[in-house]
Motif scaffolding. Structure first.
Motif, short mmCIF file in Angstrom:
data_model
loop_
_atom_site.label_atom_id
_atom_site.label_comp_id
_atom_site.label_asym_id
_atom_site.label_seq_id
_atom_site.Cartn_x
_atom_site.Cartn_y
_atom_site.Cartn_z
N TYR A 179 -0.24 4.28 -2.31
CA TYR A 179 -1.37 5.12 -1.92
C TYR A 179 -0.88 6.38 -1.20
O TYR A 179 -1.37 7.48 -1.44
N LEU B 221 -10.08 3.10 -4.20
CA LEU B 221 -9.10 3.54 -3.20
C LEU B 221 -7.99 4.35 -3.85
O LEU B 221 -7.57 5.38 -3.36
N GLY C 273 0.78 -1.24 0.00
CA GLY C 273 0.00 0.00 0.00
C GLY C 273 0.80 1.28 0.00
O GLY C 273 0.25 2.36 0.21
N ARG D 33 -9.34 7.72 -4.96
CA ARG D 33 -9.51 8.64 -3.83
C ARG D 33 -8.16 9.11 -3.30
O ARG D 33 -8.08 10.17 -2.67
N SER D 34 -7.12 8.34 -3.53
CA SER D 34 -5.79 8.77 -3.08
C SER D 34 -5.13 9.72 -4.06
O SER D 34 -4.09 10.29 -3.76
N ARG E 132 -9.53 -4.21 -10.29
CA ARG E 132 -10.81 -3.52 -10.21
C ARG E 132 -11.22 -3.13 -8.79
O ARG E 132 -11.72 -2.04 -8.54
N ASP E 133 -10.97 -4.03 -7.84
CA ASP E 133 -11.47 -3.79 -6.49
C ASP E 133 -10.65 -2.79 -5.69
O ASP E 133 -11.00 -2.46 -4.57
N GLN E 134 -9.54 -2.33 -6.26
CA GLN E 134 -8.77 -1.29 -5.59
C GLN E 134 -8.85 0.07 -6.31
O GLN E 134 -8.25 1.05 -5.88
#
Lengths: 551, 155
Positions: free
Chosen positions: B88, B117, B85, B120-121, B112-114
């Motif tokens: 991010y 996040l 991470g 938004r970062s 896709r599932d990140q």
């Protein structure tokens, strides 16, 4: 308690829908298990020996009766008739079907609950003193701050993939009942020159490398706590080790840098963040949410004491001494519901018990209960006049064992019965201990004694912090148990937080009770008047007990 | 799908070249990205393009880049594993602290599932892992009407 606003509700429902889609893709083979893994973990779903386990978040342990009834519904309809309360004040359900989990999360969302970030390498449930809000010694209720931190950390885009899991605990009282010294971040209410604020600890933990947290800030006003936590999280996210999962917790980073160098990094980061002052109007609004929905009428002070029954019934009298704790308001009490009846797996509650507890919450505790660090429940608003009838109702459900804070009130991980990581069984050993120490008079004579047991070095039963700590290890396929004494989860002036010391070679499951008997005998021989086990160990030293075991 | 990217929530042809082995003999433009060390080395050369893309690996120090961001046309954040991470925080710092307004591209193990996040970062461009469906993945951006972290600070 905190009530969801429309935004909370929409987010939590959207999260359920998101996970429903992910589960559908997983079942259709469009999502590989390794890609799905962190997604399900961050929705509370583990894959254990018997299938999926769902861990539901209970923010700071506070529960409404509707939420308790929803647990009963889940236990009955989707599990095998029981739930298991954990040391993080959460509840786990052990036999879940993957395709049903989105529906379960939907039920939870209806009562303002979810399983977000109850697992995974992210910020977990923020825990608090189980006596929060009603503790006589409290400087500040820690729950409003915990709630602000919950809203901060929930689905935070930057911190979903930290090096490792991250746990925060807050205590509002001088007696630390939240084990703040053993958390990644521990927060303690303090008063300096008449101003209320928070002391910040960092880098505590248990697991393979137990560490007592160090102080990073002696005082922060409430407005600065969230931005300071963000500074710690960012330094950790960027610099925590990612090459070895056993060295990835923040305690290793703090240990490698030293607390002073670590503090310098955090403070440099915080320089850029400290202009973000918490919205104190909203904070005060949340404070009122915790106080406005419960009342403690002054006339309760005149409630009749249950003295007739107390004088006539020694079991009731003992329960009053052991399971009923002091309350901030006159005529009110914190009543513990013991989930440690002899022979029961510690922390388990059946569907029927959950339903009865929900109605007792409504009748006697203004609809509220608290899940505690030691895997029991409390009813936090019980009036003196209700103690006797409440006691009878609890007895009828086997929930009134007078053993709170005794050796029979053990904290215990699920162990080899459920967990893939375990090296040894823990529940059957806890049950044996519980059966051996089932004489209430003896328990009361032994007095306060925290016994913690973990089925492996990951230490989910917090064995390092037990006054007596038991660690299950595997020796050539046979479970053995390493016993330590002198650990202490909480901290006060006389008894600082401490990690236990091993007293001798590991023993077999059948020998554990014998070792405990020897320890208790030695304690009784050595104790000075009403000294507790821990106080005696601290005064005479661990070696006295070591000789005892070997001899 | 290997030639598609998501840019500002639209699926378009890939436009950037990631030279993660270093520039070697390649023609460098504002749409090529090179490793951080090569980027620093290039800054001093007279024949360097006025701006160029720079790659940030998870372990790279983003703070040192701040004073040179005027030479960065875009920043390519490498995600070797989606569970790492650090990218991010890099994106967050680039956008909110250093005021970087160019494209921030996530590439590597981008799933896709990140996406939300990352978005938004501060990430606005995505080269997804081989086999991911960029068009299907767009739903990630509209999944949540609001976000937590609301109401923490006075507005």
């Amino acid at each position: 308690m905190y009530k969801y606003n429309d935004i909370d509700k929409r987010i939590v429902h959207a999260r359920v829908d998101e996970f429903r889609g992910q589960v559908r893709r997983r079942l259709a083979g469009e999502l590989a298990e390794e890609d799905f893994l962190p997604l399900r973990l961050q929705n509370g779903l583990y894959n254990q020996r018997h299938g999926y386990m769902l861990r539901v978040g209970v923010p700071y342990g506070l529960l409404s009766s509707d939420q308790m009834r929803t647990f009963a519904l889940i236990a009955e309809r989707y599990d095998r008739g029981f739930g298991h309360f954990t040391t993080r004040q959460n509840i786990q359900f052990n036999y879940m079907e993957l395709e049903e989990v989105p529906d379960i999360l939907g039920h939870l969302a209806e009562v303002e609950m979810h399983a977000i970030q109850t697992s995974g390498n992210c910020v977990r449930n923020v825990t608090c003193d189980p006596h929060a809000g009603v503790a006589p010694d409290e400087l500040a209720d820690p729950r409003p701050l915990a709630e602000m931190l919950r809203q901060y950390k929930e689905l935070h885009p930057e911190f979903a993939f930290l090096p490792r899991k991250f746990k925060i605990a807050i205590s509002g009282a001088p007696e630390d009942r939240a084990a703040t010294f053993f958390h990644d971040i521990g927060i303690q209410a303090v008063e300096v020159n008449g101003e209320l604020g928070w002391r910040i600890l960092v880098g505590g933990g248990i697991g393979r490398t137990p560490r007592i947290a160090a102080e990073i800030r002696d005082f922060l006003p409430t407005v600065d706590v969230v931005s300071y936590v963000e500074a710690i999280l960012r330094v950790y996210n960027l610099h925590g080790r990612r090459d070895n999962k056993y060295k990835a917790r923040i305690k290793i980073l703090v240990g490698a840098l030293g607390i002073d160098a670590f503090r310098d990094q955090v403070d440099a980061e915080w320089e850029h963040l400290k202009h973000q002052k918490l919205d104190m109007d909203r904070y005060e609004q949340i404070v009122r949410m915790f106080t406005d929905d419960v009342e403690h009428p002054a006339e309760a002070a005149a409630d009749p004491e249950p003295s007739t029954r107390r004088d006539a019934d020694p079991e009731f009298a003992r329960w009053l001494r052991t399971n009923v704790k002091d309350h901030k308001h006159p005529g009110h009490h914190i009543v513990y519901i013991s989930l440690k009846a002899p022979g029961q797996p510690p922390g388990d509650a059946t569907t029927e018990q959950l339903l009865v507890i929900a109605s007792l919450m409504d009748r006697y505790s203004q609809g509220r209960a608290t899940a505690t660090y030691n895997q029991n429940l409390t009813l936090p608003h019980v009036r003196t006049r209700d103690l006797e009838t409440l006691y009878d109702a609890l007895v009828a459900q086997n929930l009134a064992t007078a053993n709170i804070n005794t050796i029979a009130d053990s904290i215990c991980c699920p162990g080899l019965d459920f967990c893939n990581l375990a090296s040894a069984h823990s529940i059957p050993v806890a049950q044996k201990i519980n059966e051996r120490f089932n004489d209430p008079a003896e328990l009361e004579d032994i007095g306060k004694l925290h016994l913690n047991m973990s089925g492996c070095v990951n230490a989910c039963g917090h064995h390092h912090t037990g006054h007596i700590g038991i660690l299950g290890v595997d020796k050539a396929g046979v479970g053995h148990y390493q016993i330590a004494i002198g650990g202490n989860p909480g901290a006060g002036e006389e008894s600082p937080a401490a990690v236990g010391a091993i007293i001798g070679p590991a023993v077999t499951a059948d020998e554990v009770v014998g070792v405990l008997d020897n320890l208790i005998d030695r304690y009784k021989a050595e104790r000075d008047q009403d000294e507790t086990f821990l106080e005696t160990v601290r005064r005479v030293g661990v070696d006295t007990f070591r000789e005892n075991q070997n001899g | 799908m290997g030639n598609r990217m998501i840019f500002d929530q639209v699926v378009v042809p890939r436009r950037y070249t990631i030279l993660d082995d270093g520039p070697h003999e390649s023609v460098l433009t504002s749409e090529t990205a090179i490793p951080l060390a090569d980027f620093y080395e290039l800054l001093g050369r007279e024949d360097a393009p006025s701006t160029i893309g720079v790659i940030l690996e998870p372990g790279d120090d983003v703070t040192g880049l701040e004073s040179h961001l005027d030479r960065a046309s875009f920043v390519a954040l490498h995600f070797p594993k989606f569970t790492d991470g650090r990218g991010y925080s890099h994106a967050r710092l680039l956008r909110t602290r250093y005021g970087f307004e160019g494209a921030i591209l996530a590439y590597g193990d981008v799933l896709r599932d990140q996406l939300l996040l990352m978005h938004r970062s501060g990430v606005n461009a995505f080269y997804m892992r081989e086999g991911q469906d960029e068009v299907a993945a767009l739903e990630a951006f509209n999944r949540f009407e609001e976000q937590y972290q609301f109401g923490l600070y006075p507005t």
